[in-house]
Design a protein around this motif. Structure first.
Motif, PDB file in Angstrom:
ATOM      1  N   TYR B 649      67.305 -39.524 -35.808  1.00 20.98           N
ATOM      2  CA  TYR B 649      66.876 -38.034 -35.944  1.00 20.98           C
ATOM      3  C   TYR B 649      67.894 -37.365 -35.412  1.00 20.98           C
ATOM      4  CZ  TYR B 649      62.206 -40.027 -37.083  1.00 20.98           C
ATOM      5  OH  TYR B 649      61.139 -40.558 -37.814  1.00 20.98           O
ATOM      6  N   ARG B 650      69.143 -37.707 -35.360  1.00 19.87           N
ATOM      7  CA  ARG B 650      70.460 -37.157 -34.962  1.00 19.87           C
ATOM      8  C   ARG B 650      69.939 -35.894 -33.686  1.00 19.87           C
ATOM      9  NH1 ARG B 650      72.116 -35.962 -41.035  1.00 19.87           N
ATOM     10  NH2 ARG B 650      71.833 -37.960 -41.740  1.00 19.87           N
ATOM     11  N   LEU B 651      69.648 -36.684 -32.661  1.00 17.74           N
ATOM     12  CA  LEU B 651      69.361 -35.753 -31.477  1.00 17.74           C
ATOM     13  C   LEU B 651      70.487 -36.051 -30.570  1.00 17.74           C
ATOM     14  CD1 LEU B 651      65.593 -36.789 -30.879  1.00 17.74           C
ATOM     15  CD2 LEU B 651      66.639 -34.429 -31.523  1.00 17.74           C
ATOM     16  N   PRO B 652      71.421 -34.956 -30.541  1.00 16.81           N
ATOM     17  CA  PRO B 652      72.578 -35.222 -29.482  1.00 16.81           C
ATOM     18  C   PRO B 652      71.988 -35.273 -27.898  1.00 16.81           C
ATOM     19  CG  PRO B 652      72.370 -32.952 -30.311  1.00 16.81           C
ATOM     20  CD  PRO B 652      71.207 -33.710 -30.911  1.00 16.81           C
ATOM     21  N   LEU B 653      72.857 -36.380 -27.470  1.00 21.26           N
ATOM     22  CA  LEU B 653      72.672 -36.523 -25.863  1.00 21.26           C
ATOM     23  C   LEU B 653      73.580 -35.446 -25.183  1.00 21.26           C
ATOM     24  CD1 LEU B 653      72.697 -40.316 -25.810  1.00 21.26           C
ATOM     25  CD2 LEU B 653      70.951 -38.989 -24.703  1.00 21.26           C
ATOM     26  N   ILE B 654      72.778 -34.655 -24.513  1.00 19.87           N
ATOM     27  CA  ILE B 654      73.788 -33.706 -23.707  1.00 19.87           C
ATOM     28  C   ILE B 654      74.273 -34.255 -22.242  1.00 19.87           C
ATOM     29  CG2 ILE B 654      73.086 -31.587 -25.302  1.00 19.87           C
ATOM     30  CD1 ILE B 654      71.364 -30.820 -23.371  1.00 19.87           C
ATOM     31  N   ALA B 655      73.635 -35.252 -21.798  1.00 21.59           N
ATOM     32  CA  ALA B 655      74.223 -35.847 -20.705  1.00 21.59           C
ATOM     33  C   ALA B 655      73.778 -37.141 -20.481  1.00 21.59           C
ATOM     34  CB  ALA B 655      73.673 -34.564 -19.365  1.00 21.59           C
ATOM     35  N   GLY B 656      74.303 -37.730 -19.745  1.00 16.47           N
ATOM     36  CA  GLY B 656      73.968 -39.266 -19.321  1.00 16.47           C
ATOM     37  C   GLY B 656      74.178 -40.108 -20.630  1.00 16.47           C
ATOM     38  N   ARG B 657      73.399 -41.050 -20.659  1.00 18.81           N
ATOM     39  CA  ARG B 657      73.389 -42.241 -21.686  1.00 18.81           C
ATOM     40  C   ARG B 657      72.172 -42.354 -22.540  1.00 18.81           C
ATOM     41  NH1 ARG B 657      70.329 -46.464 -20.117  1.00 18.81           N
ATOM     42  NH2 ARG B 657      70.601 -46.803 -17.808  1.00 18.81           N
ATOM     43  N   ASN B 658      71.936 -43.050 -23.658  1.00 20.13           N
ATOM     44  CA  ASN B 658      70.863 -43.543 -24.274  1.00 20.13           C
ATOM     45  C   ASN B 658      70.222 -44.440 -23.548  1.00 20.13           C
ATOM     46  OD1 ASN B 658      68.904 -43.779 -26.335  1.00 20.13           O
ATOM     47  ND2 ASN B 658      70.400 -44.609 -27.806  1.00 20.13           N
ATOM     48  N   LEU B 659      69.023 -44.704 -24.016  1.00 20.53           N
ATOM     49  CA  LEU B 659      68.082 -45.653 -23.362  1.00 20.53           C
ATOM     50  C   LEU B 659      68.601 -47.093 -23.601  1.00 20.53           C
ATOM     51  CD1 LEU B 659      64.649 -44.410 -24.631  1.00 20.53           C
ATOM     52  CD2 LEU B 659      65.082 -44.356 -22.624  1.00 20.53           C
ATOM     53  N   ARG B 660      68.134 -48.107 -22.843  1.00 21.77           N
ATOM     54  CA  ARG B 660      68.538 -49.653 -23.045  1.00 21.77           C
ATOM     55  C   ARG B 660      67.411 -50.130 -23.496  1.00 21.77           C
ATOM     56  NH1 ARG B 660      72.099 -50.166 -18.605  1.00 21.77           N
ATOM     57  NH2 ARG B 660      74.018 -49.541 -19.476  1.00 21.77           N
ATOM     58  N   LEU B 661      67.574 -51.186 -24.692  1.00 22.23           N
ATOM     59  CA  LEU B 661      66.417 -51.763 -25.369  1.00 22.23           C
ATOM     60  C   LEU B 661      65.769 -52.697 -24.375  1.00 22.23           C
ATOM     61  CD1 LEU B 661      65.360 -51.970 -27.869  1.00 22.23           C
ATOM     62  CD2 LEU B 661      66.443 -54.093 -28.455  1.00 22.23           C
ATOM     63  N   SER B 662      64.260 -52.717 -24.342  1.00 21.42           N
ATOM     64  CA  SER B 662      63.455 -53.325 -23.351  1.00 21.42           C
ATOM     65  C   SER B 662      62.096 -53.474 -23.794  1.00 21.42           C
ATOM     66  CB  SER B 662      63.577 -52.501 -21.891  1.00 21.42           C
ATOM     67  OG  SER B 662      62.149 -52.758 -21.263  1.00 21.42           O
ATOM     68  N   ASP B 663      61.334 -54.246 -23.685  1.00 22.56           N
ATOM     69  CA  ASP B 663      59.708 -54.334 -24.072  1.00 22.56           C
ATOM     70  C   ASP B 663      59.076 -53.448 -23.153  1.00 22.56           C
ATOM     71  OD1 ASP B 663      60.402 -56.039 -25.961  1.00 22.56           O
ATOM     72  OD2 ASP B 663      59.397 -57.865 -25.006  1.00 22.56           O
ATOM     73  N   THR B 664      59.651 -53.116 -21.939  1.00 18.83           N
ATOM     74  CA  THR B 664      58.613 -52.173 -21.201  1.00 18.83           C
ATOM     75  C   THR B 664      59.689 -51.256 -20.762  1.00 18.83           C
ATOM     76  OG1 THR B 664      59.273 -53.442 -19.349  1.00 18.83           O
ATOM     77  CG2 THR B 664      57.137 -54.041 -20.163  1.00 18.83           C
ATOM     78  N   ILE B 665      58.913 -50.175 -20.099  1.00 17.30           N
ATOM     79  CA  ILE B 665      59.553 -48.958 -19.719  1.00 17.30           C
ATOM     80  C   ILE B 665      60.660 -49.355 -18.463  1.00 17.30           C
ATOM     81  CG2 ILE B 665      59.433 -46.775 -18.405  1.00 17.30           C
ATOM     82  CD1 ILE B 665      56.668 -46.493 -19.509  1.00 17.30           C
ATOM     83  N   ARG B 666      61.914 -48.871 -18.896  1.00 21.67           N
ATOM     84  CA  ARG B 666      62.985 -49.267 -17.679  1.00 21.67           C
ATOM     85  C   ARG B 666      63.530 -48.013 -17.157  1.00 21.67           C
ATOM     86  NH1 ARG B 666      66.972 -53.676 -19.452  1.00 21.67           N
ATOM     87  NH2 ARG B 666      67.944 -52.891 -17.613  1.00 21.67           N
ATOM     88  N   ASP B 667      63.827 -47.089 -18.139  1.00 23.89           N
ATOM     89  CA  ASP B 667      64.404 -45.700 -17.943  1.00 23.89           C
ATOM     90  C   ASP B 667      64.062 -44.604 -18.508  1.00 23.89           C
ATOM     91  OD1 ASP B 667      65.235 -46.894 -20.209  1.00 23.89           O
ATOM     92  OD2 ASP B 667      67.363 -47.215 -19.080  1.00 23.89           O
ATOM     93  N   TYR B 668      64.269 -43.427 -18.304  1.00 23.86           N
ATOM     94  CA  TYR B 668      63.797 -42.098 -19.193  1.00 23.86           C
ATOM     95  C   TYR B 668      64.954 -41.321 -19.698  1.00 23.86           C
ATOM     96  CZ  TYR B 668      59.401 -42.513 -16.375  1.00 23.86           C
ATOM     97  OH  TYR B 668      58.150 -42.761 -15.888  1.00 23.86           O
ATOM     98  N   VAL B 669      64.691 -40.975 -21.051  1.00 26.57           N
ATOM     99  CA  VAL B 669      65.632 -39.925 -21.401  1.00 26.57           C
ATOM    100  C   VAL B 669      64.751 -38.736 -21.556  1.00 26.57           C
ATOM    101  CG1 VAL B 669      66.893 -39.079 -23.052  1.00 26.57           C
ATOM    102  CG2 VAL B 669      67.333 -41.437 -22.486  1.00 26.57           C
TER     103      VAL B 669
END
Lengths: 112, 908
Positions: B649-669
């Motif tokens: 969807y071409r959403l630019p990250l303006i800080a930090g990094r993308n999510l890590r792939l995982s089956d459950t919640i591990r981090d937030y963007v």
């Protein structure tokens, strides 16, 4: 006969007009009726009845003289027409026939 | 001054009253009589009594005979001597024939105007007719149930942190808990709505048919048929749903599943719901004819459901499909019952208990007849909005009024031409009443013909615009009511449109009309001209309000559809991936490998499992951030996505990094709004912080640029992107090519892969931009309605203007002739004829603009993102209206200006 049929009050007004002959106008008729009937009669009723009688061609009207007590306004004088007379005669005949047909016993109480 | 010397008058008020009321020929006589009686009584009874008796006499005189004009004496005799009646009623056969001939000739002679009138009235009437159909359908909902005033639906009302909302579902254990506890409840009927994805009908010949997407199925108890009346064709209401695995069908469903079988034969046949629950048909009922909130067409016994519906479940677990209907005893007080129910639920449910004066949830009794109109109680069924219906009725009334105004305008404008006819008829002894009756009759004739046109137009509307109306509207027709409505409409319109012109034209003295020279316009005095102009202005005000509203609504809709929502949306398709197993892990694995196979197709650029950035459902969760200064808590909307989401969807990250792939919640963007709501000044500051959701704590790893998560009605919301693959049941695919011609090959290949993974499910996909457009379905419908109304309003106004311009040009042709002879140019003649009308249209703009501005301001307020109302819209609308008016009037004016003056001047 339709057209010459008169109601009870109409008949009374007609009779009053006949009795007053040349002086039959609303107030005179009203006074005569009150005097004879001994019950209050309204001017409106007399007026309406006389209008109805005129429409049925049982009376004829003409304007009469104006008196000061009427504020200078003229009366309307009524006379019974030939048809009116016929209607009165007819009503009387019917009544008489009824009277003569009543058996005597009817008003003398039961024969016991 | 002493009493005796004062002239003693009869009551003046009474005298004036009688003089006013009495017919001319009686007045002198009666007033004289009254005076005479008064004088006599004055002597006999005194002033006071005479005064009262005077009044009494006056009252006694009040009678129609007092004011009735003099009857011709002795009509009875005339009747016998003449073969005809001097004053025949208009209903007399010969008179009627004469009237019809005259009306026909009159209407035919002015066929242009008659046509304009008819078309105008037909449009107005058809708008009313269609509105009537809609409104009568909506208001007929649930009106036919017996004991309807005692039937209620138990609903849930939330009051959480000041946010109030209604909900149609109730906790599942509630019906069992209520039964037998409250004597005021006569019937307690749980009704669970079901959506059946797979249904198998087994035919007697042992072959079976499979149906998908079966709706209007409910699971309920035997009591349901005590609550709601049905006509039973087979089976008995007392036994039908007493056991598990039983079903009652309506006739239409029974014919669908078992075509060719009689209702008796269908009894005992087997249906398999959800491809697993076998049920037997134990009853057939007729399809309900009246609109009803009980929408079920298949009624399964509640005991058949494997998940033990309404018997287990939590007190705080609510689902809109679990609904509960009750019937109160005749003398029960709904308020008290409501109280008792809440007290009972409070024992089981924390939320219903009152804590610190606040009750987070309570249950309400919603009257059956309110269900269809209550917009506050959330539910999947279609509901009607009373305000919208009232608005539509007003709209229809206005449009009809415009048509009536046209009729009045055109007919009064014609009156000079007709005055002559009326004059002659009056001279020949026609009475005014008869003449007015004739005018009304002509109007009635025109209205009646217009009615048939209107019914044809209405039919056309149902064919071409039927989708604007709720389904079922066309099928529902209450004949007696509809007939009465049409009769009242036709008579009302005839009276409204016909009485003023009739009254106006028959008012004139025949002498005045007949004495004036031919074509002398005797009737157009200034006053009436002003009225006619006022009516024109009124019409154009309406038309221009419509134009402005249609324009601005259209702009807002275009704006909503094309607004940059902060993400890429072209050439993206999405599909729902069905659950095929009871184990979510198996499903997740299946989705992953499906995604992988899709990724190998050359036509697919990228794919992402999870929610799209904007959709109409939302899930809010409260999350908090612990700071040294205290706790900040924010309602965040979750998006369950994967790592490809931001790329697709071409959403630019303006800080930090993308999510890590995982089956459950591990981090937030988070998005920027969320970061701001949490109190960070710069996006970078948020990265690395921890968010608490209940007891779970995860770090914020990145921040994306803001994007819209819903329609433009909603403002930007705080969003958290998380990976949670159990919920990611949607796949979004970016097609590689931007050209639609290349897509079909890719889609065919995708369908092939799909059938390998989900052989039982149809391959259904949707382009994402279409999904977004569907957000604005309501606006699109509204826009279509307003456009239609605008067209109708302009058309009717123009019909009226055209007719009036034609008449003016005709009436002034002599003047134009003289002007031309004296050297007037064509332009000046056209200007002469058009400028009056154009001035009126401009005046209308002045009135219309503030009204339209106010209306649109109210309309646009519901959008967080909206267009500005610019002044030039009003200017352009005015220009448009002037243009339309000029085209309408100009044709006739040019025709009049081009006419040879010899023609118009020669005839006199």
């Amino acid at each position: 006969m339709k057209g010459t049929q008169v109601g009870e009050f109409e008949e009374l007004v007609l009779l009053a007009i006949a009795q007053l002959y040349d002086e039959a106008y609303s107030v005179a008729v009203l006074e005569l009726l009150i005097q004879r009937l001994q019950r209050p009669v309204s001017l409106g009723m007399v007026h309406r009845t006389m209008q109805r009688l005129e429409e049925k061609n049982l009376v004829a009207s003409r304007f009469g003289e104006a008196t000061p007590e009427r504020g200078g306004r003229s009366k309307r004088l009524f006379t019974v027409t030939a048809t009116g007379e016929q209607a009165l005669q007819e009503a009387r005949r019917v009544r008489n026939e009824f009277w003569s047909a009543i058996p005597q016993a009817a008003f003398n109480g039961p024969l016991l | 001054m002493s009493q005796q010397r004062m002239p003693l008058h009869p009551p003046q008020a009474a005298k004036r009253l009688i003089a006013y009321l009495a017919a001319d020929h009686l007045q002198q006589e009666i007033v004289g009589d009254l005076d005479e009686l008064f004088q006599k009584r004055l002597h006999r009874l005194g002033y006071r009594k005479a005064w009262w008796l005077y009044w009494l006499d006056v009252v006694g005189l009040l009678h129609p005979r007092l004011w009735r004009p003099r009857k011709p004496i002795a009509t009875a005799q005339l009747k016998t001597s003449l073969p005809f009646n001097l004053y025949p009623s208009i209903l007399n056969r010969a008179m009627l024939q004469n009237f019809l001939t005259l009306a026909g000739r009159q209407l035919w002679r002015n066929r242009l105007l008659t046509g304009l009138n008819m078309v105008g009235l037909a449009i107005g009437l058809s708008v009313c007719w269609i509105t009537y159909r809609l409104v009568s359908y909506e208001f007929a909902f649930d009106q036919h149930h017996s004991n309807k005033e005692r039937i209620y639906r138990l609903v849930t009302w939330f009051n959480e942190q000041g946010q109030q909302s209604g909900f149609a579902g109730v906790p599942q254990p509630l019906p069992t808990a209520l039964s037998g506890k409250l004597p005021s409840l006569e019937l307690i009927v749980p009704v669970q709505g079901l959506w059946i994805n797979g249904l198998r009908a087994v035919h007697p010949g042992h072959k079976s048919d499979h149906y998908r997407d079966v709706r209007q199925v409910v699971a309920t108890t035997t009591d349901y048929f005590k609550l709601v009346d049905y006509r039973w064709l087979a089976g008995s209401p007392a036994q039908a749903l007493a056991e598990p695995n039983q079903v009652v069908l309506t006739q239409s469903r029974s014919q669908r599943y078992f075509p060719g079988l009689t209702t008796q034969q269908v009894l005992g046949q087997t249906l398999t719901y959800f491809d697993s629950v076998q049920v037997q048909v134990t009853g057939i009922v007729a399809d309900p004819l009246e609109p009803s909130s009980f929408e079920g067409r298949e009624f399964m016994s509640l005991l058949s459901l494997p998940q033990q519906a309404f018997r287990s479940g939590q007190w705080d677990d609510l689902n809109a499909d679990h609904q509960l209907f009750v019937r109160l005893r005749a003398n029960a007080n709904p308020g008290a019952v409501e109280q008792q129910i809440n007290q009972l639920v409070a024992v089981h449910s924390e939320a219903v208990r009152v804590k610190k004066g606040v009750q987070a949830r309570r249950h309400l009794l919603q009257a059956l007849t309110d269900i269809h109109f209550d917009t506050q109680i959330g539910d999947s069924r279609r509901r009607a909005n009373r305000n919208v219906l009232n608005g539509l009725m007003g709209l229809a009334g206005f449009i009809l009024l415009m048509a009536v105004i046209n009729y009045v305008n055109l007919t009064t404008a014609q009156s000079p031409a007709r005055a002559r006819e009326i004059g002659i008829r009056k001279t020949l002894g026609s009475r005014r009443r008869t003449l007015i009756a004739q005018f009304l009759g002509e109007t009635f004739l025109v209205t009646f013909i217009a009615l048939f046109l209107a019914l044809v137009l209405g039919k056309g509307f149902f064919i071409y615009f039927g989708d604007l109306l709720p389904s079922g509207t066309e099928a529902y027709l209450n004949w007696p009511l509809a007939t009465a409505f049409v009769a009242v409409l036709v008579v009302g319109v005839s009276l409204l449109a016909g009485s003023y012109p009739g009254w106006l034209i028959t008012r004139f003295q025949p002498v005045t009309i007949l004495r004036t020279p031919i074509n002398g316009v005797v009737l157009s005095t200034n006053r009436r001209l002003t009225l006619r102009k006022g009516l024109i202005v009124f019409q154009f005000v309406l038309a221009q309000v419509f134009i402005i509203c249609a324009w601005l609504m259209g702009s807002q809709l275009r704006y909503a559809l094309t607004k940059d929502m902060g993400f890429h949306r072209d050439a993206i398709i999405s599909m729902y991936l069905p659950a095929t197993s009871t184990n979510p892990v198996v499903d997740v694995r299946k989705r992953r490998s499906f995604q992988q196979q899709l990724g190998q197709l050359p036509g697919v650029a990228l794919s992402s499992l999870g929610n799209p950035p904007a959709n109409q459902s939302m899930r809010l969760d409260r999350m908090s951030l612990k700071k040294t200064s205290g706790e900040v808590s924010v309602e965040l909307q979750y998006k369950y996505v994967d790592t490809n989401f931001v790329h697709l969807y071409r959403l630019p990250l303006i800080a930090g990094r993308n999510l890590r792939l995982s089956d459950t919640i591990r981090d937030y963007v988070l998005n920027e709004t969320a970061v701001r709501a949490l109190g960070f000044k710069r996006p970078q500051d948020a990265v690395g912080q921890s968010l608490y959701a209940g007891h779970q704590v995860y770090p914020i790893v990145g921040v994306v640029r803001d994007f819209q998560v819903n329609s433009v009605r909603e403002p930007l919301r705080p969003v958290a992107l998380v990976t949670y693959q159990h919920y990611a049941n949607q796949i979004n695919v970016q097609l590689a090519s931007g050209r639609p011609t290349d897509w079909s090959r890719t889609l065919t290949k995708m369908a092939r892969i799909w059938s390998g993974f989900y052989p039982d499910e149809p391959f259904v996909y949707q382009f994402y931009d279409q999904t977004l457009a569907a957000f604005y379905e309501m606006e699109q419908t509204l826009s279509r309605i307003i456009n239609l109304a605008t067209g109708v309003a302009i058309l009717i106004s123009c019909l009226g203007l055209f007719g009036l311009a034609t008449l003016t040009a005709f009436q002034r042709r002599r003047e134009i002739g003289v002007r031309k002879v004296l050297g007037a140019s064509m332009a000046s003649v056209v200007g002469l004829l058009t400028q009056d009308f154009l001035r009126l249209v401009l005046l209308a703009l002045l009135v219309a603009s503030p009204i339209a501005w106010w209306l649109m301001n109210e309309f646009l307020r519901q959008y967080a993102y909206r267009i500005a109302i610019e002044w030039w819209v009003f200017g352009l609308t005015g220009l448009l209206a002037v243009g339309i008016a000029f085209l309408t009037v100009g044709f006739q004016s040019v025709k009049a200006a081009l006419m040879n003056p010899v023609k118009s001047l020669r005839s006199e």
